[in-house]
Design a protein around this motif. Structure first.
Motif, PDB file in Angstrom:
ATOM      1  N   THR A   4       0.771  -1.155   0.104  1.00  0.00           N
ATOM      2  CA  THR A   4       0.035  -0.096  -0.035  1.00  0.00           C
ATOM      3  C   THR A   4       0.878   1.282  -0.086  1.00  0.00           C
ATOM      4  OG1 THR A   4      -0.084   0.181   2.394  1.00  0.00           O
ATOM      5  CG2 THR A   4      -1.806  -1.152   1.443  1.00  0.00           C
ATOM      6  N   ALA A   5       0.428   2.345  -0.465  1.00  0.00           N
ATOM      7  CA  ALA A   5       0.962   3.732  -0.430  1.00  0.00           C
ATOM      8  C   ALA A   5       1.548   3.928   0.952  1.00  0.00           C
ATOM      9  CB  ALA A   5       0.062   4.892  -0.929  1.00  0.00           C
ATOM     10  N   GLY A   6       0.738   3.488   1.988  1.00  0.00           N
ATOM     11  CA  GLY A   6       1.188   3.686   3.504  1.00  0.00           C
ATOM     12  C   GLY A   6       2.379   2.965   3.873  1.00  0.00           C
ATOM     13  N   GLN A   7       2.453   1.518   3.320  1.00  0.00           N
ATOM     14  CA  GLN A   7       3.522   0.764   3.473  1.00  0.00           C
ATOM     15  C   GLN A   7       4.927   1.439   2.854  1.00  0.00           C
ATOM     16  OE1 GLN A   7       1.669  -2.764   2.028  1.00  0.00           O
ATOM     17  NE2 GLN A   7       1.764  -3.725   4.159  1.00  0.00           N
ATOM     18  N   ILE A   8       4.828   1.932   1.889  1.00  0.00           N
ATOM     19  CA  ILE A   8       5.745   2.535   1.264  1.00  0.00           C
ATOM     20  C   ILE A   8       6.453   3.525   1.774  1.00  0.00           C
ATOM     21  CG2 ILE A   8       6.478   3.534  -0.968  1.00  0.00           C
ATOM     22  CD1 ILE A   8       4.928   1.670  -2.724  1.00  0.00           C
ATOM     23  N   ALA A   9       5.417   4.457   2.245  1.00  0.00           N
ATOM     24  CA  ALA A   9       5.812   5.760   2.871  1.00  0.00           C
ATOM     25  C   ALA A   9       6.574   5.468   4.266  1.00  0.00           C
ATOM     26  CB  ALA A   9       4.429   6.761   3.250  1.00  0.00           C
ATOM     27  N   VAL A  16       2.246  10.757   3.764  1.00  0.00           N
ATOM     28  CA  VAL A  16       1.253  10.217   2.718  1.00  0.00           C
ATOM     29  C   VAL A  16       0.280  11.482   2.629  1.00  0.00           C
ATOM     30  CG1 VAL A  16      -0.593   8.609   1.988  1.00  0.00           C
ATOM     31  CG2 VAL A  16       1.418   7.976   3.138  1.00  0.00           C
ATOM     32  N   GLU A  17      -0.104  11.659   1.531  1.00  0.00           N
ATOM     33  CA  GLU A  17      -1.133  12.781   1.432  1.00  0.00           C
ATOM     34  C   GLU A  17      -2.218  12.141   0.292  1.00  0.00           C
ATOM     35  OE1 GLU A  17       0.641  16.774   1.022  1.00  0.00           O
ATOM     36  OE2 GLU A  17      -0.821  17.274  -0.392  1.00  0.00           O
ATOM     37  N   GLY A  18      -3.376  11.903   0.739  1.00  0.00           N
ATOM     38  CA  GLY A  18      -4.108  11.150  -0.134  1.00  0.00           C
ATOM     39  C   GLY A  18      -4.607   9.794   0.405  1.00  0.00           C
ATOM     40  N   ASP A  19      -5.194   8.939  -0.314  1.00  0.00           N
ATOM     41  CA  ASP A  19      -5.467   7.525   0.109  1.00  0.00           C
ATOM     42  C   ASP A  19      -4.335   6.591   0.418  1.00  0.00           C
ATOM     43  OD1 ASP A  19      -6.471   5.011   0.522  1.00  0.00           O
ATOM     44  OD2 ASP A  19      -7.427   5.108  -1.556  1.00  0.00           O
ATOM     45  N   GLU A  20      -4.422   6.539   1.754  1.00  0.00           N
ATOM     46  CA  GLU A  20      -2.764   5.481   1.772  1.00  0.00           C
ATOM     47  C   GLU A  20      -2.936   4.003   1.693  1.00  0.00           C
ATOM     48  OE1 GLU A  20      -2.681   4.755   6.664  1.00  0.00           O
ATOM     49  OE2 GLU A  20      -1.614   6.664   5.916  1.00  0.00           O
ATOM     50  N   SER A  21      -4.357   3.456   1.434  1.00  0.00           N
ATOM     51  CA  SER A  21      -4.570   2.184   1.360  1.00  0.00           C
ATOM     52  C   SER A  21      -4.432   1.674  -0.263  1.00  0.00           C
ATOM     53  CB  SER A  21      -5.985   1.869   1.665  1.00  0.00           C
ATOM     54  OG  SER A  21      -6.731   2.594   0.930  1.00  0.00           O
ATOM     55  N   VAL A  22      -4.185   2.661  -1.140  1.00  0.00           N
ATOM     56  CA  VAL A  22      -4.097   2.689  -2.434  1.00  0.00           C
ATOM     57  C   VAL A  22      -2.867   1.423  -2.857  1.00  0.00           C
ATOM     58  CG1 VAL A  22      -2.453   4.407  -3.035  1.00  0.00           C
ATOM     59  CG2 VAL A  22      -4.277   3.371  -4.819  1.00  0.00           C
ATOM     60  N   LYS A  23      -3.174   0.404  -3.777  1.00  0.00           N
ATOM     61  CA  LYS A  23      -2.386  -0.535  -3.844  1.00  0.00           C
ATOM     62  C   LYS A  23      -1.331  -0.472  -4.937  1.00  0.00           C
ATOM     63  CE  LYS A  23      -4.535  -4.024  -1.695  1.00  0.00           C
ATOM     64  NZ  LYS A  23      -5.672  -3.641  -0.909  1.00  0.00           N
ATOM     65  N   ILE A  24      -0.020  -0.882  -4.655  1.00  0.00           N
ATOM     66  CA  ILE A  24       1.002  -0.323  -5.718  1.00  0.00           C
ATOM     67  C   ILE A  24       1.570  -1.900  -5.731  1.00  0.00           C
ATOM     68  CG2 ILE A  24       3.316   0.621  -5.851  1.00  0.00           C
ATOM     69  CD1 ILE A  24       0.864   2.614  -5.618  1.00  0.00           C
ATOM     70  N   ASN A  25       1.840  -1.959  -7.224  1.00  0.00           N
ATOM     71  CA  ASN A  25       2.692  -3.293  -7.565  1.00  0.00           C
ATOM     72  C   ASN A  25       3.647  -2.964  -8.691  1.00  0.00           C
ATOM     73  OD1 ASN A  25       1.089  -3.170 -10.074  1.00  0.00           O
ATOM     74  ND2 ASN A  25      -0.703  -4.094  -9.173  1.00  0.00           N
ATOM     75  N   THR A  26       3.664  -1.716  -9.227  1.00  0.00           N
ATOM     76  CA  THR A  26       4.912  -1.603 -10.006  1.00  0.00           C
ATOM     77  C   THR A  26       5.318  -0.173 -10.096  1.00  0.00           C
ATOM     78  OG1 THR A  26       5.409  -2.013 -12.529  1.00  0.00           O
ATOM     79  CG2 THR A  26       3.317  -1.195 -12.046  1.00  0.00           C
ATOM     80  N   PRO A  69      -5.544  20.167  -8.403  1.00  0.00           N
ATOM     81  CA  PRO A  69      -5.881  19.008  -7.753  1.00  0.00           C
ATOM     82  C   PRO A  69      -5.134  17.937  -8.541  1.00  0.00           C
ATOM     83  CG  PRO A  69      -7.992  20.088  -8.463  1.00  0.00           C
ATOM     84  CD  PRO A  69      -6.836  20.913  -9.323  1.00  0.00           C
ATOM     85  N   VAL A  70      -4.490  17.309  -7.396  1.00  0.00           N
ATOM     86  CA  VAL A  70      -3.772  15.892  -7.847  1.00  0.00           C
ATOM     87  C   VAL A  70      -4.531  14.684  -7.583  1.00  0.00           C
ATOM     88  CG1 VAL A  70      -1.755  14.289  -7.612  1.00  0.00           C
ATOM     89  CG2 VAL A  70      -1.567  17.063  -7.759  1.00  0.00           C
ATOM     90  N   LYS A  71      -4.907  13.664  -8.544  1.00  0.00           N
ATOM     91  CA  LYS A  71      -5.632  12.515  -8.033  1.00  0.00           C
ATOM     92  C   LYS A  71      -4.846  11.349  -7.417  1.00  0.00           C
ATOM     93  CE  LYS A  71      -7.915  11.305 -12.149  1.00  0.00           C
ATOM     94  NZ  LYS A  71      -8.483  10.759 -13.022  1.00  0.00           N
ATOM     95  N   ALA A  72      -3.434  11.316  -7.821  1.00  0.00           N
ATOM     96  CA  ALA A  72      -2.644  10.313  -7.196  1.00  0.00           C
ATOM     97  C   ALA A  72      -2.515  10.515  -5.677  1.00  0.00           C
ATOM     98  CB  ALA A  72      -1.299  10.344  -7.987  1.00  0.00           C
ATOM     99  N   THR A  73      -2.088   9.601  -4.984  1.00  0.00           N
ATOM    100  CA  THR A  73      -1.830   9.732  -3.815  1.00  0.00           C
ATOM    101  C   THR A  73      -0.413  10.150  -3.781  1.00  0.00           C
ATOM    102  OG1 THR A  73      -2.978   7.912  -2.803  1.00  0.00           O
ATOM    103  CG2 THR A  73      -1.017   8.428  -1.505  1.00  0.00           C
ATOM    104  N   LEU A  74      -0.205  11.201  -2.861  1.00  0.00           N
ATOM    105  CA  LEU A  74       1.437  11.975  -2.860  1.00  0.00           C
ATOM    106  C   LEU A  74       2.036  11.201  -1.530  1.00  0.00           C
ATOM    107  CD1 LEU A  74       0.713  15.604  -3.953  1.00  0.00           C
ATOM    108  CD2 LEU A  74       1.376  13.875  -5.115  1.00  0.00           C
ATOM    109  N   ILE A  75       3.096  10.881  -1.673  1.00  0.00           N
ATOM    110  CA  ILE A  75       4.291  10.485  -0.786  1.00  0.00           C
ATOM    111  C   ILE A  75       5.166  11.288  -0.721  1.00  0.00           C
ATOM    112  CG2 ILE A  75       5.750   8.570   0.240  1.00  0.00           C
ATOM    113  CD1 ILE A  75       4.081   6.552  -1.341  1.00  0.00           C
TER     114      ILE A  75
END
Lengths: 342, 342, 342
Positions: A4-9, A16-26, A69-75
């Motif tokens: 998740t974005a949160g784990q990477i952060a 994290v700024e935005g949805d920290e539960s968003v899934k990252i795989n690449t 506005p930025v759609k992506a979660t920012l780290i």
């Protein structure tokens, strides 16, 4: 593998700024973003893409200010480029673990000791008297000539060629097609053409050096051509016999260094640069792409052009040349005035 | 192996100055001298080192005048560089005798005759109809395509590639990574992209030629790309299809010659030079490093720059450009004077 | 194989002028003509040779007007170059039919499917998970890394190296010594030297691409370095990580493209050109040999020089520089006049 974005952060000590539960795989470049990818923004030239990217998360610097506005979660991290490099390294280690084992058929001369933890690919050739360090990876079709020593943890990619008697340090990477230790270009003119001057020295490459694909480094006439610790050479570079490239110096692709020239430490040399022979370049010199250098250069210099001058003079000259048509017009006008005045 | 300075002087028809019993067992550059080594002094740039060198003996010219005491034994000879070349050749022959024998596994097509005195390394490939000359040395992983002929005494180093139908003369040296006979770059534009024009010719290399590491010489569209007797090409050079390089011409690293251009005999071409296609360079032309040549050049010319001009004009132009800021000031001043005068 | 001039004319939809029964059994350049050969005249520079050529027949354009008698039989066609290309293709297909079969020893990783109609040469290496298309020809000593896919009908010549995970399209030709997918040149400066940034992407080569000998194309840091459909790259070219070369673009030998730069479609790039990183070159741009480009270029531009300008400005500047010594004389004269006038 999915984070998740949160784990990477957390991993990157970021915020994290935005949805920290968003899934990252690449990973994806910001301008080629897609769902599930993480991108980064380091070069300001790419800032406009952050508002459009399809990537699920983007690494940005702590002081980045969004203007739309930025759609992506920012780290937010200290150094987005360094962070992505660290993340890539973690993934790379998982995806490309070091190779181990000896593939057959390969050729290992009698008497060569092969540590348990090395990789020797099929059709690789290890000559008599060669020394192979612990954890070395010698890919298929590589050539390690007689008496060559390859340091611990060094990778020699498919088809790289190391001539007899050369030395490669620890943790080096030699890419495919690189040729280390071919004869220096030395000939004595005679009445019936050129006579070859035997090149009896070698090439000596220190630790932590990376040599690009199809780069050539010639053996010394006597003594060693030296590539010092931490040097990074890009592809298709030519280093002539008896040169020395100082520690932590980097050279971009297609540069050439003529015989017996010495480059200092921590220099940065642009692509397609040419350095004449028998000159000395000081430490921390920066040389712009496509420049030509034909004399000694003091430490810390910033050079550009052909023949190279310091960056300020170069800019002044370039501007002066661009304005030349105007200068001609001004002189025409002066001559007209003088003629009318007579 | 060990000699005394006196023995070397006798061999070199030189005169000893100093201790003739001093023992010599290696070579070293004068600036990297050490006990037991012999060095040489040919380039005056290195003269200061003779007073400090740790080498036990130094070859100098007969008319060298020491301005300070020299610790090393001096051996005075007609031509120190030629003498050291001769000594190196003797040592090289002792240390690196020609290789003999056929290593396994290698691939030799049916019907190819293999003389008794050749070397064919492991993983070398000899195609159908190839001819291998007496005493040839074909190193591991070299590729000798179908119908290629390799002359007597020629050395093809590890991983060099010779495409089908090419001819290599006697006593040639082809370094690792050189590619001889890849397709010339010929395409005909069509409505749906480029159509390849088959390159049905070959490359024909005469005797006593040396080809540097990773140099590429393309096969002719029809007929032959010709490299004449005694030519020496450095590393990473490109010779396009249907070119001809005249006898005893030498080219430094990273030069490029576009299609169908002919170079005369005994030319000297600097590093990173580019020659346009379909031009003719006369005999004994010298071209400075990084120059670009786009038209015919008369025999004996000395060219430099981009676009190249003769050396005198080049120097004049370069000076004129350097002085431009001053010229602008002079014209500013003239305009001011005229304005004030009105 | 032997044809009459009449038969060739019929094949080429041409008109014979002279003896149509003359026998043709080979090709020759017009300036190297010989009996039994057919030559062609396309470049007007070679017109004088038509009156002297020993070739038995010459392909000329329909509107060629002889100014002197021509001995050879003429065959008038719409486009002599295209016609000879077509004839060469026919001969080439007869003389060099596609290779088939698997030579031993080669290395094919377990689980790789090998279609019946492919060629895999001795000492070739096919890594785990690689995909080999129908009719592909993989020459000796070539390296096809893990997970590489090679499209139908593609030729990989001896010793070319394709790193893991890269994709090669259909009907491509990869020449010897080309290195596809070595690590991009990416390092992060640290207090103790440079840290490598893993290059986790690949190289993606579309259909109908030809890659010259010893050319290097680096894998992307993330994502792909892209070579689009129909691109033709000559020898010794460097394409850095994350670049994109647009469809049907051609680059002559020894050019270099720095990281993340995008070239448009149908561009023509001369030899030894350098393109800086992170720039965008529009479609149908032509760049003269040895030029250096360091900023974005609009579609359709014609550029030349270093730093490159449009061809008209370049010509104007070059002329202005050549006339500089005269300009200095003119200003000297003006100053003399003003001084005398005071």
């Amino acid at each position: 593998m999915e984070f998740t974005a949160g784990q990477i952060a957390a991993l990157a000590e970021g915020v994290v700024e935005g949805d920290e539960s968003v899934k990252i795989n690449t990973f994806a470049k910001i301008e080629e973003g897609r769902q599930g990818a993480i991108s980064f923004l380091a070069n300001p030239k790419y800032t406009p893409y952050i508002y459009e990217t399809l990537s699920s998360a983007v690494l940005v610097s702590r002081d980045f200010v969004a203007e739309k506005p930025v759609k992506a979660t920012l780290i937010r991290v200290d150094d987005p480029y360094a962070t992505v490099a660290r993340l890539l390294a973690m993934v790379d280690q998982l995806m490309n673990p070091p190779r181990r084992g000896v593939e057959q058929p390969c050729f290992i001369a009698e008497g060569v000791e092969v540590p348990d933890d090395v990789y020797i690919g099929a059709f690789a050739y290890i000559g008599a008297g060669a020394k192979i360090g612990s954890g070395a990876q010698i890919y298929p079709q590589a050539y390690v000539g007689d008496g060559v020593s390859v340091g611990d943890g060094t990778i020699i990619y498919a088809g790289a060629k190391i001539y007899r008697g050369c030395r490669i340090g620890k943790r080096c990477i030699i890419h495919s097609g690189a040729v280390i230790g071919a004869d220096g270009f030395g000939f004595a003119p005679t009445d019936h053409g050129y006579e070859k001057i035997p090149q009896t020295g070698n090439v000596d490459i220190a630790d932590d050096v990376e040599i690009g694909a199809n780069t050539t480094i010639d053996r010394a006439m006597m003594g060693s051509t030296r590539i010092c610790r931490g040097v990074k050479l890009d592809n298709l570079i030519q280093i002539a016999h008896n040169c020395e490239v100082g520690a932590d110096t980097v050279m971009a692709a297609q540069g050439g260094v003529a015989g017996s020239t010495k480059l200092g430490e921590r220099c940065m040399v642009g692509g397609q640069v040419g350095l004449a022979g028998h000159i000395h370049i000081g430490d921390e010199v920066h040389i712009g792409a496509q420049s030509g250098i034909n004399k000694d250069v003091a430490a810390g210099s910033r050079l550009f052009g052909y023949p190279a001058t310091d960056v300020v003079s170069y800019g002044r000259q370039a501007l002066a040349i661009r304005k030349l048509p105007t200068l001609y017009k001004r002189v025409d006008e002066i001559e007209r005035l003088i003629k009318d005045n007579k």
